[in-house]
Design an enzyme around this catalytic site. Structure first.
Site, PDB file in Angstrom:
ATOM      1  N   GLU A   1      -3.019   2.231  -7.573  1.00 53.84           N
ATOM      2  CA  GLU A   1      -3.229   3.136  -6.654  1.00 53.84           C
ATOM      3  C   GLU A   1      -2.788   4.716  -7.243  1.00 53.84           C
ATOM      4  O   GLU A   1      -1.520   4.562  -7.331  1.00 53.84           O
ATOM      5  CB  GLU A   1      -2.689   3.212  -5.229  1.00 53.84           C
TER       6      GLU A   1
ATOM      7  N   HIS B   1       0.775  -1.289   0.231  1.00 56.74           N
ATOM      8  CA  HIS B   1       0.061   0.227   0.105  1.00 56.74           C
ATOM      9  C   HIS B   1       0.913   1.251   0.096  1.00 56.74           C
ATOM     10  O   HIS B   1       1.889   1.082   0.605  1.00 56.74           O
ATOM     11  CB  HIS B   1      -0.819   0.086   1.302  1.00 56.74           C
TER      12      HIS B   1
END
Length: 296
Positions: free
Chosen positions: A194, A115
């Site tokens: 992302e 992430h």
């Protein structure tokens, strides 16, 4: 298969401590989330969509004990350590870390790795040490993925480019894929894209054309791996994301961005409803268009 993933970050912290948890006491937080979501999630076809929830570590046991029989929720943790316990080897000298063995024993079937917040933390440590070659981040993440897969966990692997990397997005994403996924069985991995440059207050969200371009690139590089949108699946973009053939789902975090911002189970369910209904509508239109072309 579509994948609706939920990253609960540190949404367990209450407002008096600077957090956004207004839904339940900390000790009952995971139970509250599951009790108010898993029953309604059973309405969806498990052969078409799966639901993953990535909890902070201390809430996992409570989450596991709150699972109903036949729950459609897969529980996961927010990354793991790059080393693991081993029979005849390290038996647990991992103070402060999350070895995959511990997470599997706790009840996790999945983990999220890479992430943007984890990447930034590792990059910050390297910077503090005077290191300027940040390719090491992808090598470390690859070790984490290997540990997870060796324990039978599935992985949500996050990749993405920052603002200063937009001009080199192809090179940045290629390295994240090639190094981070080296030697990895891609059948056990879902990739979350992302666009870090577009996430956050005041930033312009990535549009359909850009997301489609990146998703196609990732699928070409990985020979068809599943790709979800990791930049935030929400009410405002759910229908748009459902219309992109190359996108296989999305990652939800906050559900409310103004006022009493935070994660709210009923709003999470509403995002899923909008996404799934748009998905079915798109399928119907495709089938209808094909029938018309064939003169049916």
């Amino acid at each position: 298969m579509k994948h609706i993933c939920l990253n609960l970050k540190r949404f367990d912290i209450t407002p008096d401590y600077g957090g956004v948890n207004r839904i339940a006491p900390v000790e009952k937080w995971a139970e509250f989330i599951l009790r108010n979501t898993q029953g309604k999630l059973k309405a969806y076809d498990g052969n078409e969509v799966e639901f993953d929830m990535f909890f902070p570590e201390e809430h996992i046991l409570n989450a596991v004990s709150s699972l109903e029989p036949g729950s459609p929720v897969n529980l996961g943790c927010q990354s793991i350590y790059r080393k693991d316990t081993l029979i005849g080897g390290n038996f647990g000298a991992f103070t402060g870390e999350r070895p995959a063995s511990a997470m599997v024993l706790a009840g996790c079937r999945k983990t999220m790795i890479g992430h943007c917040e984890e990447r930034q933390d590792k990059k910050g440590i390297l910077e503090a040490a005077g290191v300027k070659d940040f390719s090491a981040v992808n090598r470390i993440l690859n070790q984490e993925i290997q540990c997870a897969l060796n324990r039978g966990m599935k992985v949500l692997y996050c990749i993405g480019e920052r603002s200063e990397e937009q001009g080199q997005w192809k090179e940045v994403l290629s390295q994240q894929l090639e190094v981070g996924l080296a030697g990895v069985d891609l059948g056990q991995v879902v990739i979350a894209y992302e666009p870090v440059w577009s996430i956050g207050p005041g930033k312009i969200p990535a549009d359909k054309a850009y997301i489609t371009k990146i998703a196609r690139f990732i699928k070409e590089k990985t020979k068809g791996a599943e790709v979800i949108y990791g930049g935030g699946l929400k009410k405002e973009n759910a229908a748009m994301l459902a219309s992109i053939e190359e996108i296989d789902g999305g990652l939800i975090a906050l559900t409310r961005f103004q006022g009493e911002m935070g994660f709210y189970p009923e709003e999470y369910l509403e995002i899923i409803r909008i996404y799934m209904e748009a998905l079915q509508l798109n399928k119907s239109e495709i089938i209808g268009g094909a029938a018309h072309e064939n003169g049916i």
